[in-house]
Enzyme design. Structure first.
Site, PDB file in Angstrom:
ATOM      1  CG  HIS A 192     -22.427  17.211 -25.774  1.00 50.77           C
ATOM      2  ND1 HIS A 192     -21.180  16.675 -25.534  1.00 50.77           N
ATOM      3  CD2 HIS A 192     -22.201  18.428 -26.313  1.00 50.77           C
ATOM      4  CE1 HIS A 192     -20.250  17.535 -25.900  1.00 50.77           C
ATOM      5  NE2 HIS A 192     -20.839  18.603 -26.389  1.00 50.77           N
TER       6      HIS A 192
ATOM      7  CE1 TYR B  90     -22.933  22.241 -27.873  1.00 51.73           C
ATOM      8  CE2 TYR B  90     -21.151  21.053 -28.958  1.00 51.73           C
ATOM      9  CZ  TYR B  90     -21.713  21.588 -27.815  1.00 51.73           C
ATOM     10  OH  TYR B  90     -21.080  21.469 -26.606  1.00 51.73           O
TER      11      TYR B  90
ATOM     12  CD  GLU C  15     -18.558  16.091 -30.707  1.00 53.78           C
ATOM     13  OE1 GLU C  15     -18.686  16.280 -31.952  1.00 53.78           O
ATOM     14  OE2 GLU C  15     -17.716  15.311 -30.250  1.00 53.78           O
TER      15      GLU C  15
ATOM     16  NE  ARG D  32     -14.821  17.268 -33.858  1.00 57.07           N
ATOM     17  CZ  ARG D  32     -14.789  17.477 -32.554  1.00 57.07           C
ATOM     18  NH1 ARG D  32     -14.768  18.712 -32.083  1.00 57.07           N
ATOM     19  NH2 ARG D  32     -14.771  16.462 -31.719  1.00 57.07           N
TER      20      ARG D  32
ATOM     21  CD  GLN E 199     -11.177  12.440 -11.225  1.00 58.55           C
ATOM     22  OE1 GLN E 199     -10.665  11.391 -11.558  1.00 58.55           O
ATOM     23  NE2 GLN E 199     -11.001  12.946 -10.023  1.00 58.55           N
TER      24      GLN E 199
HETATM   25  P1  FAD Z   1      -2.004   8.044  -1.053  1.00 53.75           P
HETATM   26  O1  FAD Z   1      -2.254   7.705  -2.442  1.00 53.75           O
HETATM   27  O2  FAD Z   1      -2.710   7.266  -0.001  1.00 53.75           O
HETATM   28  O3  FAD Z   1      -0.439   7.912  -0.824  1.00 53.75           O
HETATM   29  C1  FAD Z   1       0.177   7.987   0.449  1.00 53.75           C
HETATM   30  C2  FAD Z   1       1.510   7.267   0.389  1.00 53.75           C
HETATM   31  O4  FAD Z   1       2.231   7.516   1.578  1.00 53.75           O
HETATM   32  C3  FAD Z   1       1.361   5.741   0.290  1.00 53.75           C
HETATM   33  O5  FAD Z   1       2.123   5.265  -0.796  1.00 53.75           O
HETATM   34  C4  FAD Z   1       1.911   5.236   1.615  1.00 53.75           C
HETATM   35  O6  FAD Z   1       2.553   3.980   1.500  1.00 53.75           O
HETATM   36  C5  FAD Z   1       2.902   6.329   1.977  1.00 53.75           C
HETATM   37  N1  FAD Z   1       3.218   6.443   3.407  1.00 53.75           N
HETATM   38  C6  FAD Z   1       2.316   6.520   4.415  1.00 53.75           C
HETATM   39  N2  FAD Z   1       2.983   6.666   5.601  1.00 53.75           N
HETATM   40  C7  FAD Z   1       4.303   6.679   5.314  1.00 53.75           C
HETATM   41  C8  FAD Z   1       5.480   6.826   6.095  1.00 53.75           C
HETATM   42  N3  FAD Z   1       5.445   7.008   7.410  1.00 53.75           N
HETATM   43  N4  FAD Z   1       6.670   6.773   5.461  1.00 53.75           N
HETATM   44  C9  FAD Z   1       6.743   6.617   4.110  1.00 53.75           C
HETATM   45  N5  FAD Z   1       5.661   6.484   3.330  1.00 53.75           N
HETATM   46  C10 FAD Z   1       4.453   6.532   3.922  1.00 53.75           C
HETATM   47  N6  FAD Z   1      -8.860   9.552  -7.456  1.00 53.75           N
HETATM   48  C11 FAD Z   1      -9.223  10.246  -8.516  1.00 53.75           C
HETATM   49  O7  FAD Z   1      -9.040  11.456  -8.531  1.00 53.75           O
HETATM   50  N7  FAD Z   1      -9.770   9.651  -9.610  1.00 53.75           N
HETATM   51  C12 FAD Z   1      -9.979   8.329  -9.656  1.00 53.75           C
HETATM   52  O8  FAD Z   1     -10.494   7.826 -10.650  1.00 53.75           O
HETATM   53  C13 FAD Z   1      -9.600   7.559  -8.548  1.00 53.75           C
HETATM   54  N8  FAD Z   1      -9.797   6.234  -8.551  1.00 53.75           N
HETATM   55  C14 FAD Z   1      -9.436   5.512  -7.461  1.00 53.75           C
HETATM   56  C15 FAD Z   1      -9.659   4.143  -7.481  1.00 53.75           C
HETATM   57  C16 FAD Z   1      -9.287   3.364  -6.402  1.00 53.75           C
HETATM   58  C17 FAD Z   1      -9.537   1.896  -6.450  1.00 53.75           C
HETATM   59  C18 FAD Z   1      -8.664   3.985  -5.275  1.00 53.75           C
HETATM   60  C19 FAD Z   1      -8.230   3.151  -4.092  1.00 53.75           C
HETATM   61  C20 FAD Z   1      -8.474   5.352  -5.240  1.00 53.75           C
HETATM   62  C21 FAD Z   1      -8.863   6.122  -6.335  1.00 53.75           C
HETATM   63  N9  FAD Z   1      -8.707   7.498  -6.354  1.00 53.75           N
HETATM   64  C22 FAD Z   1      -9.045   8.219  -7.443  1.00 53.75           C
HETATM   65  C23 FAD Z   1      -8.252   8.219  -5.164  1.00 53.75           C
HETATM   66  C24 FAD Z   1      -6.788   8.663  -5.263  1.00 53.75           C
HETATM   67  O9  FAD Z   1      -5.988   7.562  -5.580  1.00 53.75           O
HETATM   68  C25 FAD Z   1      -6.383   9.320  -3.965  1.00 53.75           C
HETATM   69  O10 FAD Z   1      -7.163  10.468  -3.772  1.00 53.75           O
HETATM   70  C26 FAD Z   1      -4.926   9.704  -3.971  1.00 53.75           C
HETATM   71  O11 FAD Z   1      -4.127   8.570  -4.149  1.00 53.75           O
HETATM   72  C27 FAD Z   1      -4.523  10.383  -2.664  1.00 53.75           C
HETATM   73  O12 FAD Z   1      -3.188  10.738  -2.770  1.00 53.75           O
HETATM   74  P2  FAD Z   1      -2.234  10.914  -1.518  1.00 53.75           P
HETATM   75  O13 FAD Z   1      -0.875  11.116  -2.075  1.00 53.75           O
HETATM   76  O14 FAD Z   1      -2.758  11.948  -0.609  1.00 53.75           O
HETATM   77  O15 FAD Z   1      -2.326   9.553  -0.710  1.00 53.75           O
HETATM   78  P1  NAP Z   2     -16.431   8.511  -0.975  1.00 55.02           P
HETATM   79  O1  NAP Z   2     -16.653   8.938  -2.357  1.00 55.02           O
HETATM   80  O2  NAP Z   2     -16.467   9.527   0.112  1.00 55.02           O
HETATM   81  O3  NAP Z   2     -17.494   7.374  -0.681  1.00 55.02           O
HETATM   82  C1  NAP Z   2     -17.612   6.760   0.549  1.00 55.02           C
HETATM   83  C2  NAP Z   2     -18.887   5.911   0.581  1.00 55.02           C
HETATM   84  O4  NAP Z   2     -18.978   5.310   1.830  1.00 55.02           O
HETATM   85  C3  NAP Z   2     -20.139   6.690   0.368  1.00 55.02           C
HETATM   86  O5  NAP Z   2     -20.983   5.917  -0.463  1.00 55.02           O
HETATM   87  C4  NAP Z   2     -20.734   6.849   1.750  1.00 55.02           C
HETATM   88  O6  NAP Z   2     -22.105   6.873   1.505  1.00 55.02           O
HETATM   89  C5  NAP Z   2     -20.214   5.616   2.480  1.00 55.02           C
HETATM   90  N1  NAP Z   2     -19.900   5.828   3.889  1.00 55.02           N
HETATM   91  C6  NAP Z   2     -19.249   6.863   4.470  1.00 55.02           C
HETATM   92  N2  NAP Z   2     -19.125   6.666   5.785  1.00 55.02           N
HETATM   93  C7  NAP Z   2     -19.693   5.478   6.069  1.00 55.02           C
HETATM   94  C8  NAP Z   2     -19.887   4.738   7.258  1.00 55.02           C
HETATM   95  N3  NAP Z   2     -19.464   5.179   8.425  1.00 55.02           N
HETATM   96  N4  NAP Z   2     -20.531   3.557   7.162  1.00 55.02           N
HETATM   97  C9  NAP Z   2     -20.979   3.096   5.987  1.00 55.02           C
HETATM   98  N5  NAP Z   2     -20.832   3.768   4.826  1.00 55.02           N
HETATM   99  C10 NAP Z   2     -20.190   4.945   4.867  1.00 55.02           C
HETATM  100  O7  NAP Z   2     -15.043   7.799  -0.848  1.00 55.02           O
HETATM  101  P2  NAP Z   2     -14.339   6.631  -1.682  1.00 55.02           P
HETATM  102  O8  NAP Z   2     -15.277   5.838  -2.492  1.00 55.02           O
HETATM  103  O9  NAP Z   2     -13.546   5.939  -0.652  1.00 55.02           O
HETATM  104  O10 NAP Z   2     -13.388   7.404  -2.647  1.00 55.02           O
HETATM  105  C11 NAP Z   2     -12.327   8.200  -2.145  1.00 55.02           C
HETATM  106  C12 NAP Z   2     -12.038   9.319  -3.075  1.00 55.02           C
HETATM  107  O11 NAP Z   2     -11.458   8.798  -4.277  1.00 55.02           O
HETATM  108  C13 NAP Z   2     -13.303  10.032  -3.452  1.00 55.02           C
HETATM  109  O12 NAP Z   2     -13.263  11.364  -3.012  1.00 55.02           O
HETATM  110  C14 NAP Z   2     -13.375   9.948  -4.940  1.00 55.02           C
HETATM  111  O13 NAP Z   2     -13.534  11.238  -5.508  1.00 55.02           O
HETATM  112  C15 NAP Z   2     -12.040   9.392  -5.366  1.00 55.02           C
HETATM  113  N6  NAP Z   2     -12.335   8.437  -6.438  1.00 55.02           N
HETATM  114  C16 NAP Z   2     -12.766   8.896  -7.611  1.00 55.02           C
HETATM  115  C17 NAP Z   2     -13.087   8.038  -8.603  1.00 55.02           C
HETATM  116  C18 NAP Z   2     -13.563   8.550  -9.922  1.00 55.02           C
HETATM  117  O14 NAP Z   2     -13.917   7.766 -10.776  1.00 55.02           O
HETATM  118  N7  NAP Z   2     -13.571   9.829 -10.161  1.00 55.02           N
HETATM  119  C19 NAP Z   2     -12.977   6.680  -8.400  1.00 55.02           C
HETATM  120  C20 NAP Z   2     -12.542   6.218  -7.189  1.00 55.02           C
HETATM  121  C21 NAP Z   2     -12.248   7.102  -6.197  1.00 55.02           C
HETATM  122  P3  NAP Z   2     -23.231   6.930   2.642  1.00 55.02           P
HETATM  123  O15 NAP Z   2     -22.714   7.897   3.648  1.00 55.02           O
HETATM  124  O16 NAP Z   2     -24.477   7.365   1.938  1.00 55.02           O
HETATM  125  O17 NAP Z   2     -23.357   5.548   3.132  1.00 55.02           O
HETATM  126 FE1  SF4 Z   3      -8.837  16.104 -18.466  1.00 52.90          FE
HETATM  127 FE2  SF4 Z   3      -6.393  16.079 -17.452  1.00 52.90          FE
HETATM  128 FE3  SF4 Z   3      -8.078  14.102 -16.870  1.00 52.90          FE
HETATM  129 FE4  SF4 Z   3      -7.014  14.359 -19.300  1.00 52.90          FE
HETATM  130  S1  SF4 Z   3      -5.933  13.890 -17.409  1.00 52.90           S
HETATM  131  S2  SF4 Z   3      -9.137  13.955 -18.849  1.00 52.90           S
HETATM  132  S3  SF4 Z   3      -6.944  16.545 -19.542  1.00 52.90           S
HETATM  133  S4  SF4 Z   3      -8.302  16.235 -16.314  1.00 52.90           S
END
Ligand code: FAD
Ligand code: NAP
Ligand code: SF4
Length: 684
Positions: A255, A169, A167, A217, A342
């Site tokens: 790394h 080191y 890695e 390792r 994460q």
């Molecule tokens: P949500 O996932 O939005 O779930 C809410 C649920 O509530 C939905 O299924 C909805 O249908 C349901 N619901 C709403 N209202 C009602 C109601 N009245 N009755 C019954 N059901 C209802 N996060 C990461 O940490 N790492 C990532 O790599 C990552 N990648 C992402 C990639 C994409 C493309 C997207 C879109 C998101 C990603 N996220 C990632 C973000 C992550 O998915 C969200 O932070 C997470 O899903 C939020 O969880 P939640 O349960 O609060 O809400």
């Molecule tokens: P986000 O990370 O908060 O990004 C939102 C983007 O929109 C930013 O680039 C922001 O940049 C822009 N933005 C915000 N307000 C805006 C406005 N009014 N008009 C135009 N641009 C605006 O949110 P997200 O991409 O929706 O992701 C949601 C969450 O899911 C995040 O917190 C992230 O951690 C998680 N997620 C994680 C991964 C992962 O790989 N770890 C992948 C997907 C999602 P500017 O304000 O500079 O324009």
């Molecule tokens: Fe790390 Fe848990 Fe994500 Fe696996 S699922 S990479 S152990 S945070």
């Protein structure tokens, strides 16, 4: 019952001791090692994994001396007091029927402090400190310190040590021309450069005697320019065996390498090809590693004769019962590591205690305790996204009667869109895990049920947990209603057609993921399937046969079916807010597909011509205006909480718990959603 994983679960005889199976929990720094007052937390963390049946565990890295520390005051094994303290760890592990080795890691020029030392005076690109070159005598002193640390590990009653030789080191820094420019006996030809690890292992074996495990390792693939050739790796491996090592473990990549080695887009088990090439060169057991996260993958690797053992580190963080579930043919109940980094690696790099996105109890075993509920209550959870799933399953595990309502026809919320992104196929496993838990815990899952206040009132639940998630933000840009504008859900949920040129507004995690999706050639690599390792190696510039220095090759260009512009308003680096250990991979991957990343954008209007933008510098001074002649504009501008139900109930004086995106959408991720869901349900 037939044994489902006969090779994985077969004991391994090491002569003086035997391991009960072939699963090694690889070394992971958790942050608990760094402070003596966390020793009981560290002990419980390992004991839970020993109770879960793992064959052998390796601790996070402990430096043999102060100069080798990863950061100031980081974990060190250099005195008797520390060794005696560690008996808390070893005795809890042994009482649980486990075995554990202490990893000895000298960081060399990767030390994050001004006293770092290395083979030569060089600075690593990942630290601000330039290391000092050691004198010939001082190199000997480092070897002595390794040996003393191994003796202290024995005093602490560890079953052995792992010498960290990979890695990038300290030891790795001596092995490679890249970092070793010495003219004395520790530098020059490879035969000299390799003497450092050989002497460490030889003198260590002499000092600790024959009945103590020494894992070495071995960096089998450096993945940096000026790295070792394959012949050198083999030569060193043979010498390490002769010097007295018990097991050779695989190390992949420094790394500072610009080839990803463990993030989720690395194909499962791909790097076991490297171990397979080495296997047979030595007669001691060889362990393989990197992106092995299921018993099936581990079994396949061992059954095909690529190694004697498999190392899984993060998968044991995600599920401490991984091995026991495999033994009991319950692999569908394993909470699978999705390789997101994460909560584990990203935390460590931010000097925070590690945990796990899918298992917030990891490294918090003594703090996030799930007790049996004193009274069985009827609990409603609304929303089956990550937050609601965590809350529902935690409450049910504690004995509550749980009803989980979901408006959609499937569980998962936004994770259903995350799992569609090429390279994020692992996210499917989290939904599989929760689906199985819902069945096992007898949770009353009501899909296609959009809950309103009346429904909840009618059913008279004792507790209501609102996890209704988020709704995408619609920015107030003139022309936002133009037909060429799509939301990310139009793309990922509703499969609306997308043209050949696209402007993505918002460069957060979702903007990056949508760009990855739109630049991907699905005809070559269908949705839901991980990349083929040969294609992946070509894309990232890894030699097919790993033969040359560092195993690096010219990267093969990757064509994109679309031209993408990815934009943000901030003038900081585009994608700068992505994960510490994975963000560079996402940025690099999109750059490789010619995605044009633009910071400092203001979005003037959208019309038939396309997207009109003004680009400004960091002081807000307008530099130029551009019209991006695009077929579509996809909005990924963040999200807002979706909590009309919560507001409705609150206005009627009904108390509920609010979790996940419905609570706070700002900086929401699944890590927070799952942790909050678990913590709230741990208290109802
Ligand atoms: P949500 O996932 O939005 O779930 C809410 C649920 O509530 C939905 O299924 C909805 O249908 C349901 N619901 C709403 N209202 C009602 C109601 N009245 N009755 C019954 N059901 C209802 N996060 C990461 O940490 N790492 C990532 O790599 C990552 N990648 C992402 C990639 C994409 C493309 C997207 C879109 C998101 C990603 N996220 C990632 C973000 C992550 O998915 C969200 O932070 C997470 O899903 C939020 O969880 P939640 O349960 O609060 O809400
Ligand atoms: P986000 O990370 O908060 O990004 C939102 C983007 O929109 C930013 O680039 C922001 O940049 C822009 N933005 C915000 N307000 C805006 C406005 N009014 N008009 C135009 N641009 C605006 O949110 P997200 O991409 O929706 O992701 C949601 C969450 O899911 C995040 O917190 C992230 O951690 C998680 N997620 C994680 C991964 C992962 O790989 N770890 C992948 C997907 C999602 P500017 O304000 O500079 O324009
Ligand atoms: Fe790390 Fe848990 Fe994500 Fe696996 S699922 S990479 S152990 S945070």
């Amino acid at each position: 019952m037939t044994q489902a994983y006969p090779n994985l679960l077969k004991p391994l005889d090491l002569g003086f001791t035997a391991l009960k199976n072939r699963v090694l929990m690889g070394s992971m720094h958790t942050g608990l090692e760094d402070r003596f007052w966390n020793i009981h937390k560290l002990a419980r963390y390992f004991a839970e994994r020993a109770e879960g049946g793992v064959g052998l565990m390796v601790t996070g890295g402990f430096s043999p001396n102060m100069v080798g520390q990863l950061s100031p005051f980081a974990s060190t094994m250099n005195n008797r007091g520390t060794a005696i303290l560690h008996r808390h760890v070893t005795s809890e592990v042994h009482d649980a029927g486990g075995k554990i080795c202490l990893q000895l890691l000298h960081a060399g020029r990767y030390s994050y402090h001004p006293f770092s030392v290395s083979a030569s005076a060089t600075k690593a690109p990942i630290t601000p400190f330039k290391a000092k070159a050691l004198s010939t005598k001082a190199v000997d002193k480092q070897i002595d310190d390794f040996v003393s640390a191994a003796k202290l590990a024995k005093l602490a009653r560890y079953d052995g040590v792992e010498v960290m030789g990979s890695e990038g080191y300290f030891i790795n820094q001596f092995l490679c021309e890249r970092t070793n420019k010495r003219k004395d006996k520790w530098g020059g030809p490879f035969e000299n450069r390799m003497q450092l690890p050989v002497e460490i292992v030889r003198r260590m074996r002499e000092a600790v005697g024959p009945d103590f495990i020494i894992i070495y390792r071995l960096s089998m693939l450096d993945l940096v320019e000026g790295g070792q050739t394959w012949d050198q790796v083999v030569k060193l491996g043979k010498a390490i065996e002769q010097a007295g090592a018990t097991i050779i473990n695989t190390g992949i990549g420094w790394h500072e390498a610009r080839v990803p080695t463990i993030v989720t887009s690395v194909p499962r088990g791909g790097f076991s090809e490297v171990t397979a090439k080495f296997y047979g060169e030595v007669s001691i057991p060889v362990c393989t590693t990197n992106r092995i996260n299921t018993p099936e993958k581990g079994e396949e690797i061992l059954a095909s004769g690529k190694a004697d053992m498999v190392s899984m580190a993060r998968p044991l963080l995600a599920d401490s019962e991984f091995v026991r579930k495999a033994q009991e043919n319950r692999s569908d109940e394993i909470n699978t590591c999705i390789a997101c980094n994460q909560a584990c690696l990203d935390h460590v790099f931010q000097l925070k205690r590690a945990s796990c996105l899918v298992n917030p109890r990891a490294c918090h075993e003594t703090e996030l305790v799930l007790t049996v509920a004193p009274v069985r209550r009827r609990v409603a959870v609304v929303g089956a996204g990550p937050a609601g799933l965590a809350a529902a399953t935690t409450a049910a595990k504690r004995g509550h009667l749980v009803t989980l309502f979901e408006a959609d026809g499937q569980i998962g919320g936004q994770f259903n869109y995350a799992k569609r992104i090429p390279g994020k196929e692992e996210f499917f496993e989290t939904l599989r895990y929760y689906q199985r838990q819902i069945e096992l815990l007898d949770i009353d899952l009501q899909l296609n049920t959009r809950v309103d206040a009346d429904l909840l009132k009618k059913d008279g639940f004792d507790d209501v947990i609102i996890a209704t998630g988020v709704k995408p933000r619609t920015p107030g840009i003139p022309g936002i209603d133009h037909p060429k504008v799509l939301g990310y859900l139009d793309v990922l949920k509703h499969n609306k057609p997308v043209g050949k040129s696209v402007a993505v507004i918002g460069a957060g995690g979702i903007g990056f993921d949508v760009s990855e999706f739109l630049t991907h050639d699905f005809s070559h690599h269908p949705e839901g399937q991980q990349a083929d390792f040969e294609d992946w190696k070509a894309e990232w510039g890894v030699q097919p046969d790993f033969e040359g220095p560092g195993g690096l090759a010219e990267r093969k260009p990757t064509s994109s079916p679309r031209k993408i512009y990815l934009m943000q308003r901030k003038t900081s680096k585009v994608g700068g807010g992505l994960g510490k250990t994975s963000g560079w991979v996402h940025r690099n991957s999109l750059k490789h597909r010619d995605v044009e990343m633009l910071g400092g954008c203001s979005y003037d209007r959208i019309d038939d011509q396309g997207l009109h933008i003004t680009l400004s510098d960091k002081d807000g001074k307008a530099l130029e205006t551009r019209v991006l002649d695009v077929d579509n504009v996809v909005i990924c501008a963040g999200q807002e909480p979706f909590r009309t139900l919560y507001d409705e109930l609150a206005s009627e004086g009904i108390k509920t718990h609010l979790i996940g995106g419905a609570d706070v959408a700002e900086e929401l991720d699944a890590k927070r959603a799952i942790r909050q869901g678990t913590e709230v349900a741990a208290g109802v």
